[in-house]
Design a protein around this motif. Structure first.
Motif, PDB file in Angstrom:
ATOM      1  N   GLU A  34       0.801  -1.229   0.000  1.00  0.00           N
ATOM      2  CA  GLU A  34       0.000   0.000   0.000  1.00  0.00           C
ATOM      3  C   GLU A  34       0.831   1.274   0.000  1.00  0.00           C
ATOM      4  N   VAL A  78       2.076   3.398  -3.072  1.00  0.00           N
ATOM      5  CA  VAL A  78       1.236   4.314  -3.831  1.00  0.00           C
ATOM      6  C   VAL A  78       1.760   5.745  -3.699  1.00  0.00           C
ATOM      7  N   ARG A 118       2.535   8.183  -6.849  1.00  0.00           N
ATOM      8  CA  ARG A 118       1.856   9.470  -7.032  1.00  0.00           C
ATOM      9  C   ARG A 118       2.886  10.564  -7.296  1.00  0.00           C
ATOM     10  N   THR A 150      -5.447  10.950  -9.082  1.00  0.00           N
ATOM     11  CA  THR A 150      -6.560  10.225  -8.458  1.00  0.00           C
ATOM     12  C   THR A 150      -6.852   8.942  -9.253  1.00  0.00           C
ATOM     13  N   GLU A 208      -6.670   5.032  -7.926  1.00  0.00           N
ATOM     14  CA  GLU A 208      -7.739   4.036  -8.047  1.00  0.00           C
ATOM     15  C   GLU A 208      -7.210   2.742  -8.679  1.00  0.00           C
ATOM     16  N   ARG A 216      -4.931   0.722  -6.476  1.00  0.00           N
ATOM     17  CA  ARG A 216      -5.683  -0.010  -5.452  1.00  0.00           C
ATOM     18  C   ARG A 216      -6.223  -1.313  -6.025  1.00  0.00           C
ATOM     19  N   LEU A 232     -17.068   0.546  -3.355  1.00  0.00           N
ATOM     20  CA  LEU A 232     -18.170   1.301  -3.941  1.00  0.00           C
ATOM     21  C   LEU A 232     -18.358   0.987  -5.423  1.00  0.00           C
ATOM     22  N   ASP A 244       0.501  12.365   2.887  1.00  0.00           N
ATOM     23  CA  ASP A 244      -0.180  11.647   1.816  1.00  0.00           C
ATOM     24  C   ASP A 244      -0.830  10.411   2.407  1.00  0.00           C
ATOM     25  N   LEU A 245      -2.111  10.290   2.180  1.00  0.00           N
ATOM     26  CA  LEU A 245      -2.840   9.164   2.757  1.00  0.00           C
ATOM     27  C   LEU A 245      -2.701   7.926   1.895  1.00  0.00           C
ATOM     28  N   TYR A 246      -2.521   6.803   2.518  1.00  0.00           N
ATOM     29  CA  TYR A 246      -2.726   5.536   1.829  1.00  0.00           C
ATOM     30  C   TYR A 246      -3.755   4.766   2.646  1.00  0.00           C
ATOM     31  N   ASP A 247      -4.237   3.661   2.125  1.00  0.00           N
ATOM     32  CA  ASP A 247      -5.436   3.036   2.686  1.00  0.00           C
ATOM     33  C   ASP A 247      -5.331   2.675   4.168  1.00  0.00           C
ATOM     34  N   ARG A 248      -4.195   2.071   4.559  1.00  0.00           N
ATOM     35  CA  ARG A 248      -4.040   1.626   5.952  1.00  0.00           C
ATOM     36  C   ARG A 248      -4.127   2.821   6.910  1.00  0.00           C
ATOM     37  N   ASP A 300      -9.268   9.932  -3.259  1.00  0.00           N
ATOM     38  CA  ASP A 300      -9.851   8.984  -4.216  1.00  0.00           C
ATOM     39  C   ASP A 300     -11.063   8.294  -3.590  1.00  0.00           C
ATOM     40  N   SER A 301     -11.623   7.302  -4.277  1.00  0.00           N
ATOM     41  CA  SER A 301     -12.891   6.731  -3.807  1.00  0.00           C
ATOM     42  C   SER A 301     -12.761   6.098  -2.424  1.00  0.00           C
ATOM     43  N   PHE A 302     -11.596   5.527  -2.145  1.00  0.00           N
ATOM     44  CA  PHE A 302     -11.428   4.883  -0.843  1.00  0.00           C
ATOM     45  C   PHE A 302     -11.428   5.918   0.280  1.00  0.00           C
ATOM     46  N   MET A 303     -10.628   6.978   0.094  1.00  0.00           N
ATOM     47  CA  MET A 303     -10.561   8.010   1.138  1.00  0.00           C
ATOM     48  C   MET A 303     -11.897   8.738   1.259  1.00  0.00           C
ATOM     49  N   ARG A 354     -14.752   7.352   0.814  1.00  0.00           N
ATOM     50  CA  ARG A 354     -15.612   6.452   1.571  1.00  0.00           C
ATOM     51  C   ARG A 354     -15.285   6.523   3.061  1.00  0.00           C
TER      52      ARG A 354
END
Lengths: 147, 134
Positions: A25, A28, A32, A54, A58, A61, A113, B20-24, B56-59, B61
């Protein structure tokens, strides 16, 4: 093998290229940054930069979730006087059985989603997806500076 | 391990995302924040994303989740500082963050939170008045 193409009649010429591996993860974040550097180099506006990064986010991911990672080829390309950033996401994951279904808003096999692929397509100028069940998926996107 | 700090300001919690955000990281923030709402009995959560260049869509959400989860714990959530380019991208992506309250900046976000909570208090007082009348 099924493919789905958005447009793109002219073949772009590659100016620079770089490959970024994504296996976890946190990867990413450097991806970017690489994409951003390319976009800044060809003087892409902030809104298009944001859309491109963005979209990349996606697709990365998807690669991590469904294929445990893969490689991203980051290129700056040109067609005539138009310049852009081209990203190729390649994985050797399970592949997508029904691409048309995967491209629908709200469809997901992975408890999300379901905005990833269709949303990404809306954010970029060129979108191409090729997938073979059992051997992997390749997604190619291009964002033009004036796109 | 990387963590996003949560600050307590009176009855509100303040989160400024500057990395910078990542999913975890986003998932950890969601869990930490909801626990902090419960622990501090917070009435409001203010999330400042003015330094975030990509949502993005994950963040997106996760932001929606935080708003919904806080609401279940009787706290209001306001997201502030969304950059124009991020707003454009979110809408085109198909994620207009409906259900998440937003304000232009931290100052207006604080005003909004205060008004939401004052509004809550006045409605209660109104209820009391009606009770007294009968």
């Amino acid at each position: 093998m099924t493919t789905l193409q958005k447009s793109g009649t002219m073949i772009p010429i590659t100016i620079t290229k770089e490959t970024v591996l994504v296996v976890k993860e946190q990867d990413v974040v450097p991806l970017r940054n690489t994409v951003k550097q390319c976009a800044v180099k060809i003087k892409m506006g902030l809104v298009n930069q944001t859309k491109l990064i963005t979209a990349a986010s996606e697709l990365v991911r998807n690669m991590l979730r469904y294929a445990k990672g893969g490689a991203v080829l980051v290129e700056t390309v040109s067609v005539g006087r138009n310049q852009g950033v081209k990203l190729t996401f390649q994985d050797d994951g399970p592949g997508i059985a029904d691409i048309n279904q995967a491209m629908q808003d709200g469809f997901s096999t992975g408890n999300s989603l379901g905005l990833g692929l269709p949303g990404t397509k809306r954010l970029v100028n060129e979108f191409d997806i090729k997938s073979t069940v059992g051997s992997g998926t390749t997604v190619t996107i291009i964002k033009w500076v004036n796109g | 391990m990387e963590r996003i700090p949560i600050l307590k300001m009176g009855q509100f919690l303040l989160v400024t995302i500057q990395v910078d955000l990542y999913d975890r990281l986003a998932l950890d923030l969601e869990a930490d924040l909801i626990n902090a709402v419960e622990k501090n009995a917070a009435k409001g959560v203010l999330i400042d994303i003015s330094a975030v260049s990509i949502v993005d869509s994950f963040m997106g959400r996760i932001l929606g989740n935080i708003a919904n989860m806080s609401r279940l714990l009787d706290a209001q959530t306001v997201v502030v500082g969304i950059q124009p380019a991020v707003a454009i991208t979110l809408v085109e992506l198909g994620l207009p963050l409906t259900g998440v309250r937003t304000a232009l900046n931290v100052e207006r976000g604080m005003e909004l939170l205060n008004s939401l909570i004052t509004f809550d208090d006045t409605t209660e007082e109104w209820d009391d008045d009606t009770d007294n009348d009968h």
